[in-house]
Every structure is written in structure tokens, then in C-alpha cells.
Design an enzyme around this catalytic site. Structure first.
Site, PDB file in Angstrom:
ATOM      1  N   TRP A 199     -21.759  64.588  22.690  1.00  0.00           N
ATOM      2  CA  TRP A 199     -21.267  64.212  22.221  1.00  0.00           C
ATOM      3  C   TRP A 199     -20.912  62.280  21.335  1.00  0.00           C
ATOM      4  O   TRP A 199     -22.099  62.348  20.860  1.00  0.00           O
ATOM      5  CB  TRP A 199     -21.482  62.916  24.300  1.00  0.00           C
ATOM      6  N   ASP A 366      -2.991  57.363  31.304  1.00  0.00           N
ATOM      7  CA  ASP A 366      -4.279  58.236  31.341  1.00  0.00           C
ATOM      8  C   ASP A 366      -5.310  57.566  32.734  1.00  0.00           C
ATOM      9  O   ASP A 366      -4.521  57.421  33.833  1.00  0.00           O
ATOM     10  CB  ASP A 366      -5.976  57.363  30.350  1.00  0.00           C
ATOM     11  N   ASP A 367      -6.250  58.204  32.973  1.00  0.00           N
ATOM     12  CA  ASP A 367      -6.679  58.230  34.001  1.00  0.00           C
ATOM     13  C   ASP A 367      -6.941  57.138  34.909  1.00  0.00           C
ATOM     14  O   ASP A 367      -6.679  55.719  34.777  1.00  0.00           O
ATOM     15  CB  ASP A 367      -8.983  58.203  34.167  1.00  0.00           C
ATOM     16  N   ARG A 443     -21.436  62.082  35.757  1.00  0.00           N
ATOM     17  CA  ARG A 443     -20.103  61.211  35.850  1.00  0.00           C
ATOM     18  C   ARG A 443     -19.320  61.055  37.304  1.00  0.00           C
ATOM     19  O   ARG A 443     -18.428  61.341  37.841  1.00  0.00           O
ATOM     20  CB  ARG A 443     -18.568  61.759  35.001  1.00  0.00           C
ATOM     21  N   ASP A 478      -8.235  66.742  30.858  1.00  0.00           N
ATOM     22  CA  ASP A 478      -9.408  67.133  30.475  1.00  0.00           C
ATOM     23  C   ASP A 478     -10.825  67.647  31.317  1.00  0.00           C
ATOM     24  O   ASP A 478     -10.435  68.106  32.625  1.00  0.00           O
ATOM     25  CB  ASP A 478      -9.790  65.013  30.712  1.00  0.00           C
ATOM     26  N   MET A 479     -12.032  67.682  30.882  1.00  0.00           N
ATOM     27  CA  MET A 479     -13.034  68.434  31.746  1.00  0.00           C
ATOM     28  C   MET A 479     -14.674  67.710  30.634  1.00  0.00           C
ATOM     29  O   MET A 479     -15.037  67.648  29.755  1.00  0.00           O
ATOM     30  CB  MET A 479     -13.133  69.455  31.426  1.00  0.00           C
ATOM     31  N   ASN A 480     -15.155  67.210  32.154  1.00  0.00           N
ATOM     32  CA  ASN A 480     -15.930  66.188  32.011  1.00  0.00           C
ATOM     33  C   ASN A 480     -17.349  65.959  32.584  1.00  0.00           C
ATOM     34  O   ASN A 480     -18.347  65.604  32.490  1.00  0.00           O
ATOM     35  CB  ASN A 480     -15.910  64.324  32.175  1.00  0.00           C
ATOM     36  N   CYS A 526      -9.301  68.287  26.353  1.00  0.00           N
ATOM     37  CA  CYS A 526     -10.529  67.208  26.275  1.00  0.00           C
ATOM     38  C   CYS A 526     -11.327  67.788  26.811  1.00  0.00           C
ATOM     39  O   CYS A 526     -11.517  68.366  27.760  1.00  0.00           O
ATOM     40  CB  CYS A 526      -9.489  66.392  26.558  1.00  0.00           C
ATOM     41  N   ASP A 548     -14.268  61.565  21.460  1.00  0.00           N
ATOM     42  CA  ASP A 548     -14.280  60.512  22.048  1.00  0.00           C
ATOM     43  C   ASP A 548     -14.655  58.756  20.952  1.00  0.00           C
ATOM     44  O   ASP A 548     -14.237  58.142  21.851  1.00  0.00           O
ATOM     45  CB  ASP A 548     -15.393  60.031  23.151  1.00  0.00           C
TER      46      ASP A 548
END
Length: 730
Positions: A199, A366-367, A443, A478-480, A526, A548
């Protein structure tokens, strides 16, 4: 472009404009690789293979002791009948045996390139643009049939391979391994390159010579991952950017994968690539088939750069789809690093207004806009607007931004669920989990079980409802987190090993349906930045948030490494605030802009905090990028200086007609008492003259490539310079 079968010698010859891929049938049964490389004429190829006596290798026929599967360069090898090397497939029969031996049955040569059901794939725009060889192999005793597909496309020096395995028996069987490609090279005098990292440090270039034994990469994370990318290449010794031989292997898949180069006792090399066999099991009932993802093989005798440009053109024009395959990508401002979760409608409108004044075309929220998302502990899965932050709802905010003359985009993380969410409270079994085991979080979230149709249906419906509620033209998907406790409450025990791949099939179905339903939307993938930067996702979403880490110095290595396989049009690249939020380094707005303009350009900071001088500089950056964006997004890329080899980095973009070029030079640290270097360009027409637009000076293309461009004096650390050339009309 042609596929030729020499029936007399039982040899298949696949020809592109500059390459040949050749294999033949030994004893009429075993497909044996003969040549892949520079184009050769079709005569007398079958004798490229000859058996030789080898100690401790078993024989197929006692009357022919020199003939052993252990030394046969097979196109799709198995294990258990004499080949002790890495197999391409493994089946488990009802009697517990894993011994199968696939041999030739028939073949067909088709116009066009058939689609792969449920999987992303390279495509042909017309039947005349492609040809496909389908080779049928079978083990009748085991009840297993394999169809190996080889496709070639006009204008691309690539071979596209996949395999479909079918249970032709009367009882069930298990697949324990189903790789996409195996290919044997006659020696081991190669170096291997891979793209590795973590990351915020994705796709760094790693290069090492082959040695006896196995070298390779994989992911067991349920995603292609930050740590490894589903790509490797073998290079002949001394291969560099613009000369030497390169053999590339790239997997069109987004889940756990494996890619290896194995050097055996005799100094031959077998490359294998496909879905990672680790944790993979697939039950096939009688008549059922399993389709592997496809692997894209690219050969170049024009160095690493030649290989890269083939991948770039192929993926940009025959893997990516939709409106934005060819359309210019908008300059955007994203609010994430400006506000994180703390915003309201007025703050968003202020940032958008500041962006409009600079010429920015798209605002991305965004988020934090949904559920009760004040931090990252809650609300994933609850895709409804948080009216505390946006009391008039999403349509009102979108309209406020659009009144400024800007487009509106939105962040989602559809594959995840927060334990603190209405969705999880209603459906606690909808996440990946194993009964009586911990549900590990990352997360503060879990992963929805996309192997289940009802979960996929929920994502499609909830995301579609939001996108239909307002004129939204961009989505950041996204995928975190990566997979743990990989199990599904909807699958029986004998099918639990299918969960991870069924998840990918579900994800591809979700992406296919949503992107097809909203063709006007530009989708950007993402995964904590570049954690799922792979050809599979690229089929649905033509660009990916590259990392990121937005520090200009770090991005030199990240973007350089990414470009080994992926075109600039796939890379989201933004200017962020300093000190940088990941490495806390200060770099100039100029260098941050120069690096970011080598991809899909945007900003990720609070524009309302810019000084008047910064506003003027940013406005000039936006105007310049609009002038050169088609060149960056659609041009051929040439890498000139590597950040992995020194203090300087350089690359350039050239349009198809070689009438326009953009070169970028980047220096990390200053050195005392040095002379001014020259930068030698590539890809220009040596017979043309080119004007440097900044100065009006005219240079011959031959001079710029063979003698170079004298660089200006640059003072201090973290310096950069862009050079925009246009051909002078005769």
C-alpha cells in the site's frame, strides 16, 4: 494475421505482423511448444523438438526410452504421468486419483474471438479483426476435456490464451488447479521482471536473473493486490527499454493469482499463470465446464518499451470499453484530503466554485455522504444520503455544482459492509465468513459475499438507485480490504473452495450490469489506491486510482512501474496538499503538476486555501493539461530515464502521426558542480522538424533522438520540466 495448420507435419503456426507462435503434435497426441518470438516462415518447423535420453525420467513407451513427458515442452501439462514440473491443471476423480493425461482430439480455426462467459476479456470489434484456434484435448478414462483457446488480433503482436475444462464423465470431479497458460522455453538465459510493493508503494519494478528452481509471484488476498501485480516478463540478457527481447505475461483477472517461472534440471524454463491454486477447489458435475481467465502474451524484440506499447494499445482500445475508451477524461477536484468526513453542502459548493474558477470540469464527492458516516467505523452498505450533512439531499447538491458549470461525481464502496450498519443488522450472514470463526475486520469493515446472487442484486439496485437520482457522470468505486475467513453461508461444504472465484464472477456481473445501465458515467476503480490495478477491472472501468500516495517523488516510481503494462489513460493522478499526507514531504506545485499530468489529471486538496499565486499557477496547469490530455491519454509512451536506476526520471508521449510530443524530466535531489545533461527523446520522426512551443525553437527529430535536448539549469531539490513539441508543417 493468420493461423495456419500444417496437416502433414501436424504443426500450428500463429502469426501476427511481427511474431510467430508455433506448436506441434508429437506422436499425434501431445501439443508441444516449438517457438514464440520473431516472425518466421512456415517451413520445416516440426524438427525444432527432438527427444533425448534423460536420466531418472519415466518413459511413455518402453520401446522409446528417450520419449518422456518430463522433458516435453507441453502446451498444457498435467501431473502424475511422468512430468514432474509445474502442471497447468489438476483434477481429482471419484476414486481419489489426481492422475489425468490430456491428449489431442481435434481442433478448429474460427474467425473472430469468442467472449468468455462471465469473465472480462480482450475483444475484437469485428469478425475480420481476429482469429481463434480452439484445440480440444481429452482424457476419456478420467472424463475430462480441455479446450485451449489461442486468439490473435490484427495490429497487435499478442497471443491471448485461455482454457475451458469440462467434466465428460458420469460422476462429479474436482478441479484443484486450472491455470490459464503454461509455456516452456528451451533455456534459462533470461531475467525476470515483476511489479511488487505495498500500500502506498505499488508496482515497483523488480528485476533478477533466473536461477534453478522456482521464481514467481502470487496473491492469496482475494484481490490482485498492492503487493503483487498479475504480470511477469522474461527478458533476454542486456534487454533495455529500446532494444532486446521481452516476453510478457499478463492475466485478465482481479482475484488471487499465481505466476511462476520454473527452471528445471535441464535448464529449460516453464512459465505458468492463472488463478492461484492455493485454496481453490471447484466441483464439476457431469456436463459442467469451468472457464479460466485469459492470459495475454506479448513478445517484442524492441525492448521493454516495445512490449509495453503493445500492452498499452491493446488494453486501451480492445480491453477498455464504453464512451470513455476514446473520449477525453475530465479534469477533476476530489474533496477527500480537503475535508475527509467533515463537510456540509456549503463547504462542498465552495470547493467546487474554487475549482470552476481554475477551469476544472468535474467535482467528486468522496466518502462520508451516506448513512451516518462520520468516520470509517459505520454505514458501509447503507447507500442513502446523510441528511444531517446534506439536508436537501443529493439532487440539490448535484444541482448546485452543475449550476457552476461542472459535472458531479460520487464515491462508493459497494463491496463492503460495516458491522455498524442497517444492512449488516438486517443480513449478518451476507458477509464472507466461516461458522464459529472470528469475523476479522480491516478498516472496521467486512466483505459482502458476492458469490450470492441476492447480495449482487442488492448492490446493483442500491447503487443504481443513487445514480438514477441525479445527473451523476463519474463514480469512484473503492474497495478497502482483502479477504479473510473466505467462506459463504450459501454454499455447501464441498463447494467452499469456490467462494473466492465465485466472488469475482459476482463482482464482474455487478460491474457489467451497472456500467451498462449507466454508459454516460466514467467509472474509476480504487482499492486503497492501486490494490486492484489489473486488466480484469480495466475491462469495466477505464481508469484506476493509481495509489493513495500522491507525493510527486513517490509517484515517479509508482507511475513508471505501472506503465510497464498499463497505459497512462488508466492512471488516476492528482495534485495533493503539502506536506504530503503519506510521506510528509514538501514539493512544489509545479512538480506535483508535472507528475500528475502524466495520467488522468486532477486535484485532491482544499482549493479554497490556495493563495492568489497558487490559483494562477493551477489555472495555467489546468489549461495546459486540456491542451495535451489527448496526447497523454491516447499517445504512445516512451520511458527515457528510470527512477529505479538513478536520481532522474524521464518519459514522453507521442501521438499516432508523430506530429506532437510531450516529454517530462524529473530530478529528485540537486547535486553540486555538475554540467547540464542532455535528454535523448524517442518515438519522433527523424525526418520532421519539431517546434518547442514554450520557446519557438525548432529542432530536427533526428537531433532530438540521437543527439538529445540540452536541459535547462534547475536549482534545488524536487525539480521538473515539461517540453511540448509540435511538428513544423512543410
Amino acid at each position: 494475421m493468420s493461423i495456419i495448420y500444417d496437416a502433414e507435419h501436424q504443426v500450428f503456426h500463429l502469426q501476427t505482423a511481427n511474431t510467430s507462435y508455433v506448436f506441434g503434435l508429437v506422436r499425434g497426441a501431445y501439443p508441444v511448444h516449438l517457438h514464440w518470438g520473431r516472425k518466421i516462415r512456415g517451413a520445416a518447423l516440426s524438427d525444432l523438438y527432438g527427444p533425448g535420453a534423460m536420466g531418472f525420467s519415466s518413459t511413455v513407451d518402453p520401446k522409446e526410452p528417450a520419449f518422456s513427458l518430463d522433458t516435453l515442452p507441453q502446451e498444457y501439462p498435467g501431473y502424475g504421468s511422468g512430468d514432474f514440473r509445474e502442471p497447468a491443471y489438476e483434477t481429482e476423480l471419484l476414486n481419489g486419483s489426481t492422475v489425468t493425461e490430456l491428449t489431442y482430439v481435434s481442433h478448429s480455426i474460427l474467425k473472430g474471438k469468442p467472449a468468455l462467459e462471465g469473465l472480462p476479456a480482450v475483444y475484437a470489434e469485428s469478425g475480420d479483426e481476429a482469429e481463434t484456434l480452439q484445440l480440444v484435448l481429452e482424457d476419456t478414462a478420467a472424463g475430462v476435456r480441455a479446450v485451449l483457446s489461442y486468439s490473435i488480433l490484427k495490429g497487435f503482436d499478442s497471443i491471448i490464451r485461455s482454457a475451458q475444462l469440462t467434466n465428460t464423465g458420469s460422476g462429479p470431479l474436482k478441479l484443484n488447479r486450472a491455470l490459464s497458460v503454461a509455456l516452456d522455453f528451451p533455456h534459462d538465459n533470461y531475467e525476470l521482471i515483476q511489479l511488487s510493493g505495498s500500500w502506498a508503494r505499488e508496482r515497483h519494478l523488480v528485476r533478477a536473473p533466473l536461477h534453478n528452481g522456482r521464481q514467481g509471484i502470487d496473491s492469496k488476498r482475494g484481490a490482485s493486490s498492492h503487493q503483487q501485480n498479475p504480470f511477469l516478463a522474461l527478458l533476454s540478457p542486456q534487454t533495455v527499454e529500446d532494444s532486446g527481447e521481452a516476453y510478457g505475461f499478463s492475466l485478465v483477472y482481479s482475484g488471487s493469482f499465481s505466476a511462476n517461472a520454473d527452471v528445471d534440471q535441464y535448464g529449460t524454463t516453464r512459465v505458468t499463470m492463472g488463478i492461484n491454486p492455493f485454496g481453490f477447489r471447484w466441483l464439476l458435475a457431469p456436463g459442467e465446464s469451468f472457464q479460466t481467465p485469459e492470459a495475454v502474451l506479448v513478445y517484442s524484440d524492441q525492448g521493454i518499451g516495445g512490449m509495453s506499447r503493445t500492452y498499452h494499445r491493446l488494453y486501451r482500445t480492445r480491453l477498455a470499453r464504453g464512451l470513455y475508451r476514446d473520449e477525453p477524461r475530465p479534469v477533476l477536484i476530489n474533496n477527500w484530503e480537503a475535508t475527509y468526513f467533515d463537510f456540509d453542502a456549503d463547504k462542498i459548493e465552495d470547493i467546487a466554485r474554487a475549482g470552476k474558477a481554475l477551469g476544472i470540469e468535474l467535482f467528486v464527492l468522496d466518502d462520508g455522504w451516506f448513512g451516518r458516516r462520520d468516520d470509517d467505523t459505520t454505514s458501509l452498505g447503507d447507500w442513502f444520503v446523510d441528511t444531517r450533512k446534506l439536508p436537501q439531499g443529493l439532487p440539490d447538491l448535484v444541482e448546485r455544482v452543475r449550476r457552476l458549470g461542472m459535472q458531479f461525481g460520487l464515491w462508493f464502496e459497494p463491496e463492503m459492509v460495516s458491522p455498524d450498519s442497517d444492512l449488516y443488522r438486517a443480513h449478518p450472514d451476507w458477509c464472507l465468513h466461516v461458522q464459529d470463526r472470528r469475523r476479522s475486520q480491516a478498516r472496521n469493515q467486512l466483505i459482502l459475499d458476492l458469490s450470492r446472487q441476492e447480495v449482487c442484486d442488492y448492490i446493483i439496485e442500491s447503487v443504481s438507485t443513487v445514480l438514477a437520482s441525479a445527473p451523476i457522470t463519474y463514480v469512484k468505486w473503492d474497495m478497502n480490504r482483502h479477504m479473510t475467513e473466505i467462506g459463504s453461508a450459501a454454499l455447501p461444504p464441498e463447494r467452499q473452495g469456490e467462494t473466492a472465484h465465485r466472488y469475482m464472477l459476482g463482482l464482474y456481473r455487478v460491474m457489467e450490469e451497472i456500467t451498462s445501465k449507466f454508459p454516460h458515467v466514467l467509472f474509476e476503480s480504487c482499492s486503497g489506491g492501486g490494490g486492484r490495478f489489473d486488466p480484469g477491472i480495466f475491462h469495466y472501468m477505464p481508469q484506476t486510482w493509481t495509489s493513495d500516495d500522491t507525493d510527486a517523488v513517490e509517484r515517479l516510481k509508482i507511475q513508471y512501474g505501472t506503465s510497464i503494462v498499463y497505459p497512462a489513460s488508466s492512471m488516476g493522478s492528482h495534485i495533493s496538499a503539502v506536506p504530503n499526507h503519506q510521506v510528509h514531504r514538501n514539493t512544489s506545485l509545479a512538480m506535483r503538476g508535472d507528475v500528475a499530468m502524466s495520467g488522468n489529471f486532477g486535484y485532491e486538496l482544499d482549493l479554497t486555501q490556495f493563495t492568489p499565486e497558487e490559483q494562477a499557477e493551477a489555472a495555467a496547469q489546468v489549461a495546459f493539461y486540456k491542451e495535451i490530455r489527448s496526447l497523454v491519454q491516447q499517445g504512445d509512451m516512451y520511458r527515457l530515464l528510470s527512477p529505479f536506476e538513478g536520481n532522474e526520471t524521464a518519459w514522453m508521449f507521442v501521438n499516432e502521426g508523430r506530429t506532437e510530443a510531450l516529454a517530462g524530466y524529473f530530478r529528485v535531489l540537486a547535486s553540486p558542480n555538475t554540467n547540464r545533461p542532455r535528454l535523448r527523446l524517442q518515438g519522433l520522426d527523424p525526418e520532421k522538424d519539431y517546434m518547442l512551443k514554450e520557446t519557438g525553437d525548432v529542432y530536427g527529430g533526428d537531433r532530438l533522438m540521437y543527439a538529445g535536448l540540452l536541459l535547462p539549469e534547475l536549482h534545488g531539490d524536487f525539480q521538473s520540466k515539461l517540453f511540448h513539441f509540435v511538428a513544423v508543417e512543410e
